[in-house]
Design a protein around this motif. Structure first.
Motif, short mmCIF file in Angstrom:
data_model
loop_
_atom_site.label_atom_id
_atom_site.label_comp_id
_atom_site.label_asym_id
_atom_site.label_seq_id
_atom_site.Cartn_x
_atom_site.Cartn_y
_atom_site.Cartn_z
N PHE A 1 -30.40 -29.91 144.70
CA PHE A 1 -29.60 -28.73 145.01
C PHE A 1 -28.17 -28.88 144.49
CE2 PHE A 1 -26.56 -26.71 147.90
CZ PHE A 1 -26.96 -25.38 147.85
N ALA A 2 -27.58 -30.06 144.66
CA ALA A 2 -26.21 -30.29 144.23
C ALA A 2 -26.07 -30.22 142.71
CB ALA A 2 -25.74 -31.65 144.74
N LEU A 3 -27.02 -30.79 141.99
CA LEU A 3 -26.96 -30.77 140.53
C LEU A 3 -27.09 -29.36 139.98
CD1 LEU A 3 -29.10 -33.95 139.74
CD2 LEU A 3 -26.66 -33.65 139.24
N VAL A 4 -28.02 -28.58 140.55
CA VAL A 4 -28.20 -27.19 140.11
C VAL A 4 -26.96 -26.37 140.46
CG1 VAL A 4 -29.55 -25.08 140.40
CG2 VAL A 4 -30.71 -27.29 140.23
N THR A 5 -26.45 -26.55 141.66
CA THR A 5 -25.27 -25.80 142.10
C THR A 5 -24.06 -26.12 141.23
OG1 THR A 5 -26.09 -25.74 144.38
CG2 THR A 5 -23.74 -25.30 144.04
N ASP A 6 -23.90 -27.39 140.86
CA ASP A 6 -22.79 -27.78 139.99
C ASP A 6 -22.91 -27.11 138.63
OD1 ASP A 6 -20.49 -29.72 139.31
OD2 ASP A 6 -21.98 -30.17 137.78
N ALA A 7 -24.13 -27.09 138.08
CA ALA A 7 -24.34 -26.44 136.78
C ALA A 7 -24.06 -24.95 136.87
CB ALA A 7 -25.76 -26.69 136.30
N TYR A 8 -24.41 -24.35 138.00
CA TYR A 8 -24.20 -22.92 138.19
C TYR A 8 -22.73 -22.57 138.37
CZ TYR A 8 -23.86 -18.65 141.02
OH TYR A 8 -23.48 -17.44 141.54
N THR A 9 -22.06 -23.27 139.26
CA THR A 9 -20.66 -22.95 139.57
C THR A 9 -19.71 -23.28 138.42
OG1 THR A 9 -20.42 -25.10 140.67
CG2 THR A 9 -20.97 -23.22 142.05
N ASN A 10 -20.04 -24.33 137.64
CA ASN A 10 -19.18 -24.72 136.54
C ASN A 10 -19.64 -24.19 135.18
OD1 ASN A 10 -17.34 -26.35 138.09
ND2 ASN A 10 -18.97 -27.88 138.27
N SER A 11 -20.75 -23.42 135.20
CA SER A 11 -21.28 -22.81 133.96
C SER A 11 -21.40 -23.83 132.84
CB SER A 11 -20.38 -21.65 133.52
OG SER A 11 -20.31 -20.66 134.52
N THR A 12 -22.08 -24.94 133.14
CA THR A 12 -22.18 -26.01 132.16
C THR A 12 -23.18 -25.69 131.03
OG1 THR A 12 -23.84 -27.11 133.56
CG2 THR A 12 -21.54 -27.79 133.81
N TYR A 13 -23.94 -24.60 131.18
CA TYR A 13 -24.83 -24.12 130.12
C TYR A 13 -24.32 -22.74 129.70
CZ TYR A 13 -29.17 -23.13 127.60
OH TYR A 13 -30.09 -22.85 126.63
N PRO A 14 -24.36 -22.42 128.40
CA PRO A 14 -23.73 -21.18 127.92
C PRO A 14 -24.04 -19.91 128.71
CG PRO A 14 -24.47 -22.50 126.07
CD PRO A 14 -24.93 -23.22 127.31
N LEU A 15 -25.27 -19.70 129.13
CA LEU A 15 -25.62 -18.45 129.81
C LEU A 15 -25.34 -18.47 131.32
CD1 LEU A 15 -29.02 -17.48 128.12
CD2 LEU A 15 -26.77 -16.43 127.77
N PHE A 16 -24.98 -19.63 131.85
CA PHE A 16 -24.84 -19.73 133.31
C PHE A 16 -23.62 -18.99 133.85
CE2 PHE A 16 -27.52 -23.80 134.19
CZ PHE A 16 -28.64 -23.12 133.75
N ASP A 17 -22.70 -18.59 132.98
CA ASP A 17 -21.56 -17.82 133.47
C ASP A 17 -21.98 -16.41 133.89
OD1 ASP A 17 -22.19 -17.13 130.86
OD2 ASP A 17 -20.12 -16.64 130.32
N ARG A 18 -23.20 -16.00 133.51
CA ARG A 18 -23.73 -14.70 133.91
C ARG A 18 -24.91 -14.83 134.87
NH1 ARG A 18 -24.08 -11.43 128.11
NH2 ARG A 18 -21.94 -11.93 127.37
N SER A 19 -25.19 -16.02 135.29
CA SER A 19 -26.39 -16.26 136.10
C SER A 19 -26.15 -15.99 137.57
CB SER A 19 -26.88 -17.70 135.92
OG SER A 19 -25.93 -18.61 136.45
N ARG A 20 -27.25 -15.81 138.28
CA ARG A 20 -27.23 -15.65 139.73
C ARG A 20 -28.38 -16.46 140.34
NH1 ARG A 20 -23.06 -14.17 138.63
NH2 ARG A 20 -21.91 -12.27 139.18
N PRO A 21 -28.17 -17.09 141.49
CA PRO A 21 -29.26 -17.81 142.16
C PRO A 21 -30.40 -16.86 142.51
CG PRO A 21 -27.14 -18.38 143.13
CD PRO A 21 -26.90 -17.20 142.23
N ASN A 22 -31.62 -17.38 142.47
CA ASN A 22 -32.78 -16.54 142.76
C ASN A 22 -33.70 -17.24 143.74
OD1 ASN A 22 -35.37 -14.76 141.80
ND2 ASN A 22 -33.45 -13.76 141.22
N VAL A 23 -34.97 -16.85 143.73
CA VAL A 23 -35.92 -17.26 144.77
C VAL A 23 -36.04 -18.78 144.89
CG1 VAL A 23 -38.34 -17.16 145.52
CG2 VAL A 23 -37.23 -15.12 144.56
N ALA A 24 -36.22 -19.48 143.78
CA ALA A 24 -36.41 -20.93 143.83
C ALA A 24 -35.19 -21.62 144.41
CB ALA A 24 -36.72 -21.48 142.43
N TYR A 25 -34.01 -21.10 144.11
CA TYR A 25 -32.77 -21.68 144.65
C TYR A 25 -32.75 -21.55 146.17
CZ TYR A 25 -27.74 -22.66 144.91
OH TYR A 25 -26.51 -23.22 145.20
N VAL A 26 -33.16 -20.39 146.67
CA VAL A 26 -33.21 -20.18 148.12
C VAL A 26 -34.24 -21.10 148.76
CG1 VAL A 26 -33.75 -18.50 149.94
CG2 VAL A 26 -32.44 -17.79 147.92
#
Length: 215
Positions: free
Chosen positions: A149-174
Motif C-alpha cells: 500500500f505504501a509503495l503504490v501510494t508513494d507512486a501515486y502521490t508523487n507521480s513517479t510514472y508519467p501518467l500518474f499525475d492524472r490517475s485516481r485510486p480505484n477498486v484494487a486500491y480500496v
C-alpha cells in the motif's frame, strides 16, 4: 486461548488473504481517463499489468447515427522497454515490481497463518502455546500489505510514472487498504487474546483457563 478465538482469527485471515489476492490480480489500483481529438482512453494500472481501452468514434450509416470502435488490451507492467525501466523510470519500476512481489509474499504468510490456526485449534495444549507464532505470521502478513500500500501510494502521490499525475485510486486500491487494516486488527486481536489467556483470564482462556505458575 479459546477455540472460538482461533476460529475468529482464522476467518479474519481468510478474509485478508482473499482481499490480498483479489487486489493483486485486479488491474485497477490506479486508473487514468483521457480524452483528445474525439478519442477516449482509459489506462488501468495493476501491480503486475496495465490494461488500455481506446474508444474511437467512427462514421455511421447514412441515417446519421454514430458508432464507436473499442479496443481493450493488457500487457505486463512495468515492462523493461515499454516503460523505460532501464532509463528514466528505473526507480519507479523497481518500486512497483517490489510492491507486486511483497503482495505475493503477504499472501504466502496468510496461507501459513491459516494453517497454523488449523493446527493450533486441534488440542488445548497447542492452543496455549501457538498463539505467539500465529500473531507473528499474521503480523508479517499485515506488514507486507502495508508495504505494498505504501509503495503504490508513494507512486501515486508523487507521480513517479508519467501518467500518474492524472490517475485516481480505484477498486484494487480500496481492497488493498481494507486488507491491511483488517490484518492489523487480526494481529492485535490474536496477541491481546493470547496474552490475556496466559494471565488466566476466563474470557480469553475459556472454561479450562489456567494460572501460570511463578518461578
Amino acid at each position: 486461548m479459546r477455540k472460538t478465538s482461533y476460529v475468529i482469527a482464522f476467518f479474519a485471515v481468510v478474509a485478508t488473504f482473499t482481499l490480498n489476492v483479489v487486489s493483486l490480480r485486479r488491474p485497477d489500483w490506479l486508473v487514468v481517463n483521457m480524452e483528445g481529438l474525439g478519442t477516449k482512453s482509459t489506462y488501468q494500472f495493476g501491480l503486475t499489468r496495465v490494461c488500455e481501452r481506446f474508444v474511437i468514434p467512427m462514421p455511421g450509416p447514412s441515417d446519421g447515427s454514430k458508432i464507436e470502435y473499442s479496443n481493450y488490451e493488457c500487457r505486463p507492467f512495468p515492462a523493461r522497454e515499454a516503460d523505460h525501466c532501464e532509463k528514466e523510470n528505473r526507480d519507479f519500476c523497481i518500486a512497483w515490481t517490489t510492491a507486486g512481489y511483497i503482495s505475493e509474499l503477504g499472501a504466502g504468510f496468510a496461507v501459513v497463518s491459516a494453517l497454523a490456526l488449523v493446527f493450533g485449534v486441534t488440542t488445548h495444549s497447542r492452543r496455549r502455546r501457538i498463539w505467539r507464532a500465529v500473531a507473528v505470521l499474521v503480523g508479517l502478513h499485515a506488514a507486507c500489505l502495508i508495504a505494498t500500500f505504501a509503495l503504490v501510494t508513494d507512486a501515486y502521490t508523487n507521480s513517479t510514472y508519467p501518467l500518474f499525475d492524472r490517475s485516481r485510486p480505484n477498486v484494487a486500491y480500496v481492497l488493498g487498504t481494507l486488507a491491511w487494516i483488517l490484518a492489523v486488527f487480526a494481529t492485535f486481536g490474536v496477541a491481546i487474546t493470547g496474552m490475556a489467556a496466559n494471565r488466566g483470564h476466563r474470557w480469553a482462556a475459556g472454561n479450562r483457563h489456567y494460572t501460570p505458575i511463578a518461578g
